[in-house]
Write a protein that holds these residues in place. Structure first.
Motif, PDB file in Angstrom:
ATOM      1  N   ARG A 137     -33.030  38.014  38.922  1.00 28.54           N
ATOM      2  CA  ARG A 137     -31.977  38.720  39.668  1.00 28.54           C
ATOM      3  C   ARG A 137     -32.107  40.223  39.442  1.00 28.54           C
ATOM      4  NH1 ARG A 137     -26.869  40.838  38.420  1.00 28.54           N
ATOM      5  NH2 ARG A 137     -25.311  40.691  40.090  1.00 28.54           N
ATOM      6  N   GLN A 138     -32.059  40.968  40.525  1.00 36.21           N
ATOM      7  CA  GLN A 138     -32.019  42.423  40.456  1.00 36.21           C
ATOM      8  C   GLN A 138     -30.734  42.912  41.104  1.00 36.21           C
ATOM      9  OE1 GLN A 138     -35.336  44.573  42.047  1.00 36.21           O
ATOM     10  NE2 GLN A 138     -36.745  43.960  40.414  1.00 36.21           N
ATOM     11  N   ALA A 139     -30.142  43.942  40.517  1.00 36.77           N
ATOM     12  CA  ALA A 139     -28.906  44.511  41.062  1.00 36.77           C
ATOM     13  C   ALA A 139     -28.924  46.019  40.877  1.00 36.77           C
ATOM     14  CB  ALA A 139     -27.687  43.903  40.367  1.00 36.77           C
ATOM     15  N   ILE A 140     -28.313  46.731  41.822  1.00 35.63           N
ATOM     16  CA  ILE A 140     -28.145  48.172  41.741  1.00 35.63           C
ATOM     17  C   ILE A 140     -26.686  48.519  42.008  1.00 35.63           C
ATOM     18  CG2 ILE A 140     -28.634  50.380  42.876  1.00 35.63           C
ATOM     19  CD1 ILE A 140     -31.465  49.631  43.171  1.00 35.63           C
ATOM     20  N   ASP A 141     -26.125  49.308  41.121  1.00 34.67           N
ATOM     21  CA  ASP A 141     -24.767  49.824  41.304  1.00 34.67           C
ATOM     22  C   ASP A 141     -24.882  51.194  41.966  1.00 34.67           C
ATOM     23  OD1 ASP A 141     -22.191  50.693  41.216  1.00 34.67           O
ATOM     24  OD2 ASP A 141     -21.899  50.362  39.061  1.00 34.67           O
ATOM     25  N   TYR A 142     -24.663  51.232  43.286  1.00 35.82           N
ATOM     26  CA  TYR A 142     -24.804  52.482  44.016  1.00 35.82           C
ATOM     27  C   TYR A 142     -23.747  53.511  43.624  1.00 35.82           C
ATOM     28  CZ  TYR A 142     -28.418  50.602  47.046  1.00 35.82           C
ATOM     29  OH  TYR A 142     -29.594  50.088  47.528  1.00 35.82           O
ATOM     30  N   GLY A 143     -22.690  53.049  42.954  1.00 33.88           N
ATOM     31  CA  GLY A 143     -21.676  53.987  42.486  1.00 33.88           C
ATOM     32  C   GLY A 143     -22.175  54.859  41.351  1.00 33.88           C
ATOM     33  N   LEU A 154     -24.789  56.408  55.742  1.00 32.00           N
ATOM     34  CA  LEU A 154     -25.831  55.420  55.461  1.00 32.00           C
ATOM     35  C   LEU A 154     -25.955  55.101  53.972  1.00 32.00           C
ATOM     36  CD1 LEU A 154     -28.648  56.653  57.882  1.00 32.00           C
ATOM     37  CD2 LEU A 154     -26.977  54.824  58.246  1.00 32.00           C
ATOM     38  N   ILE A 155     -25.292  55.861  53.131  1.00 33.13           N
ATOM     39  CA  ILE A 155     -25.381  55.632  51.687  1.00 33.13           C
ATOM     40  C   ILE A 155     -24.563  54.395  51.307  1.00 33.13           C
ATOM     41  CG2 ILE A 155     -24.871  56.585  49.415  1.00 33.13           C
ATOM     42  CD1 ILE A 155     -25.331  59.353  50.583  1.00 33.13           C
ATOM     43  N   LYS A 156     -25.174  53.501  50.557  1.00 33.68           N
ATOM     44  CA  LYS A 156     -24.502  52.265  50.160  1.00 33.68           C
ATOM     45  C   LYS A 156     -23.455  52.549  49.092  1.00 33.68           C
ATOM     46  CE  LYS A 156     -27.193  49.831  52.807  1.00 33.68           C
ATOM     47  NZ  LYS A 156     -26.705  49.127  54.010  1.00 33.68           N
ATOM     48  N   THR A 157     -22.507  51.645  48.988  1.00 35.23           N
ATOM     49  CA  THR A 157     -21.476  51.720  47.953  1.00 35.23           C
ATOM     50  C   THR A 157     -21.372  50.372  47.250  1.00 35.23           C
ATOM     51  OG1 THR A 157     -19.745  51.109  49.527  1.00 35.23           O
ATOM     52  CG2 THR A 157     -20.173  53.474  49.205  1.00 35.23           C
ATOM     53  N   GLY A 158     -20.814  50.392  46.066  1.00 30.51           N
ATOM     54  CA  GLY A 158     -20.625  49.160  45.304  1.00 30.51           C
ATOM     55  C   GLY A 158     -21.927  48.656  44.698  1.00 30.51           C
ATOM     56  N   THR A 159     -21.890  47.416  44.221  1.00 32.92           N
ATOM     57  CA  THR A 159     -23.057  46.787  43.591  1.00 32.92           C
ATOM     58  C   THR A 159     -23.669  45.759  44.536  1.00 32.92           C
ATOM     59  OG1 THR A 159     -22.134  47.063  41.373  1.00 32.92           O
ATOM     60  CG2 THR A 159     -23.880  45.427  41.635  1.00 32.92           C
ATOM     61  N   ILE A 160     -24.975  45.857  44.736  1.00 34.29           N
ATOM     62  CA  ILE A 160     -25.708  44.924  45.599  1.00 34.29           C
ATOM     63  C   ILE A 160     -26.747  44.209  44.737  1.00 34.29           C
ATOM     64  CG2 ILE A 160     -27.227  44.681  47.587  1.00 34.29           C
ATOM     65  CD1 ILE A 160     -25.893  47.083  48.823  1.00 34.29           C
ATOM     66  N   ALA A 161     -26.800  42.879  44.824  1.00 40.52           N
ATOM     67  CA  ALA A 161     -27.713  42.090  43.987  1.00 40.52           C
ATOM     68  C   ALA A 161     -28.432  41.049  44.826  1.00 40.52           C
ATOM     69  CB  ALA A 161     -26.941  41.403  42.862  1.00 40.52           C
ATOM     70  N   LEU A 194     -32.203  44.960  48.359  1.00 40.44           N
ATOM     71  CA  LEU A 194     -31.055  45.602  47.713  1.00 40.44           C
ATOM     72  C   LEU A 194     -30.312  46.539  48.662  1.00 40.44           C
ATOM     73  CD1 LEU A 194     -32.629  46.349  44.219  1.00 40.44           C
ATOM     74  CD2 LEU A 194     -31.066  44.500  44.842  1.00 40.44           C
ATOM     75  N   GLY A 195     -30.007  45.998  49.841  1.00 40.75           N
ATOM     76  CA  GLY A 195     -29.169  46.730  50.789  1.00 40.75           C
ATOM     77  C   GLY A 195     -29.917  47.542  51.814  1.00 40.75           C
ATOM     78  N   THR A 196     -31.236  47.623  51.740  1.00 45.18           N
ATOM     79  CA  THR A 196     -31.998  48.385  52.723  1.00 45.18           C
ATOM     80  C   THR A 196     -32.549  47.448  53.786  1.00 45.18           C
ATOM     81  OG1 THR A 196     -34.100  48.193  51.519  1.00 45.18           O
ATOM     82  CG2 THR A 196     -32.651  50.033  50.939  1.00 45.18           C
ATOM     83  N   GLU A 197     -32.813  47.988  54.974  1.00 42.52           N
ATOM     84  CA  GLU A 197     -33.309  47.173  56.068  1.00 42.52           C
ATOM     85  C   GLU A 197     -34.826  47.045  56.055  1.00 42.52           C
ATOM     86  OE1 GLU A 197     -31.505  45.465  58.064  1.00 42.52           O
ATOM     87  OE2 GLU A 197     -29.583  46.213  57.312  1.00 42.52           O
ATOM     88  N   THR A 198     -35.505  48.105  55.685  1.00 50.30           N
ATOM     89  CA  THR A 198     -36.975  48.101  55.760  1.00 50.30           C
ATOM     90  C   THR A 198     -37.645  48.216  54.396  1.00 50.30           C
ATOM     91  OG1 THR A 198     -36.976  50.497  56.118  1.00 50.30           O
ATOM     92  CG2 THR A 198     -36.956  49.085  58.068  1.00 50.30           C
ATOM     93  N   GLY A 199     -37.039  48.919  53.454  1.00 48.04           N
ATOM     94  CA  GLY A 199     -37.660  49.109  52.147  1.00 48.04           C
ATOM     95  C   GLY A 199     -37.562  47.860  51.284  1.00 48.04           C
ATOM     96  N   THR A 200     -38.549  47.662  50.419  1.00 47.26           N
ATOM     97  CA  THR A 200     -38.547  46.533  49.489  1.00 47.26           C
ATOM     98  C   THR A 200     -38.915  47.032  48.091  1.00 47.26           C
ATOM     99  OG1 THR A 200     -40.874  46.011  49.938  1.00 47.26           O
ATOM    100  CG2 THR A 200     -39.199  44.860  51.252  1.00 47.26           C
ATOM    101  N   ASN A 201     -38.427  46.325  47.108  1.00 42.41           N
ATOM    102  CA  ASN A 201     -38.741  46.630  45.722  1.00 42.41           C
ATOM    103  C   ASN A 201     -39.437  45.406  45.137  1.00 42.41           C
ATOM    104  OD1 ASN A 201     -38.824  47.882  43.206  1.00 42.41           O
ATOM    105  ND2 ASN A 201     -36.845  47.026  42.609  1.00 42.41           N
ATOM    106  N   PRO A 202     -40.759  45.299  45.252  1.00 46.03           N
ATOM    107  CA  PRO A 202     -41.459  44.089  44.807  1.00 46.03           C
ATOM    108  C   PRO A 202     -41.537  44.010  43.284  1.00 46.03           C
ATOM    109  CG  PRO A 202     -43.039  45.727  45.536  1.00 46.03           C
ATOM    110  CD  PRO A 202     -41.677  46.298  45.832  1.00 46.03           C
TER     111      PRO A 202
END
Length: 324
Positions: A137-143, A154-161, A194-202
């Motif tokens: 599991r990967q998560a990012i807290d954009y806050g 376009l900037i995300k908010t909250g935590t996305i996992a 993690l909330g992006t449409e085109t980017g990936t974090n492999p």
């Protein structure tokens, strides 16, 4: 004693050369990092499940760059990692489990793996085949991120996992004189948006080579050179050194890691006479690299071991008085 020591060095000189040569590689890191890697090899190689013939529970905590303060006080401080693992032999098999929690500022990684191994005798030792499967599991807290334009819609908010399946495999050879293992984690190379449409974090596949030599210096003193090499996406990280054990109860050692030029001192002791409870620690000192970082990190591990479980029917004890 001197003759035995010379013979042991000559017998395993090829492996000692491997330990020395690996220190010339450059370094990089993706997975969580532990200085006490030689005490809990289940995290880096599923073939280590049940390998020592003991049922073992281990808890590890690591804090990286102690006292580090980020630019924004609410964005987190020093990196921290926690690992809980369990391993048990079952006849010619071994089973294991670990749960990892790795925090680095706004990012949090959690890894849950079940491991299994099978071993058979080979050339005076035991050869282990292992595999692991679980979820990563990967998560990012954009806050905790600070954007140049905070009013951008376009900037995300909250935590996305996101959580994806993850598998690994490894082999390991263990004898009284030395051990060596090779493994690969993240074989599926899961990708996280993690909330992006085109980017990936492999999550790239990572290969581990771990080895050590056991050198007896008499009845009370043992020396073990150790090395760990990690490689992924064209980058290689290496660390190595040696530990010294006295009377099978107290141990100390030092290793060198090229990443940021680390010098690591470590040690530990068994807290109970039956050697079932062991406390170990490591202290990392940055002696080069980025001077903006806090110059130290620490790691502590507590492990508890039980004897190997017995399976099958109890042995029948016959006496002249009771015959059946």
């Amino acid at each position: 004693m001197a003759l035995n020591f010379t013979f042991s060095i000559a017998k395993h000189k090829w492996l000692i050369c491997l330990l020395l040569l690996t220190s010339t590689f450059a370094s990089a890191q993706k997975d969580a990092q532990f200085s006490l890697f030689n005490l809990n090899q289940l995290f880096i190689n599923p073939a280590a499940a049940g390998a020592d013939g003991l049922t073992k529970i281990q808890v590890t905590h690591r804090t990286q760059y102690v006292g580090y303060q980020s630019t924004n006080a609410d964005a987190g401080g020093a990196l921290s990692t926690q690992l809980v693992s369990f391993s048990m032999p079952v006849k010619n098999f071994g089973i294991g489990f670990y749960a990892l929690n790795d925090n680095s500022g706004p990012r949090n990684d959690q890894d849950f793996k079940l491991s299994a191994s099978y071993h058979f005798p080979l050339a005076g030792g035991n050869f282990f085949l292992g595999a692991s499967a679980g979820m990563f599991r990967q998560a990012i807290d954009y806050g905790k991120l600070r954007a140049r334009d905070p009013d951008d819609d376009l900037i995300k908010t909250g935590t996305i996992a996101e959580m994806n399946p993850d598998i690994g495999a490894g082999v390991r050879y263990v004898s009284d004189a030395f051990h060596v293992g090779l493994s690969v984690s993240h074989l599926l190379q899961p990708k996280y948006q993690l909330g992006t449409e085109t980017g990936t974090n492999p999550l790239p596949a990572t290969a581990y080579l771990n080895a050590g030599v056991n050198i007896e210096m008499g009845y009370l003193l043992d020396i073990q050179p150790i090395v760990l090499v990690k490689a992924y996406t064209g980058s290689v990280s290496a660390e190595g050194g040696a530990t010294v054990t006295y009377n099978k109860r107290y141990w100390a050692g030092a290793t060198y890691r090229q990443q940021d030029t680390y010098f690591i001192i470590m040690g530990g002791l068994y807290l109970l006479p039956d050697q079932s409870l062991r406390l170990s620690g490591a202290y990392d000192m940055v002696i080069g690299g980025n001077r903006q970082k806090s110059p130290s990190s620490f790691e502590v591990m507590l492990s508890y071991a039980l004897p190997s479980p017995k399976f099958g029917k109890k042995t029948i004890i016959r006496t002249p008085r009771f015959r059946y």
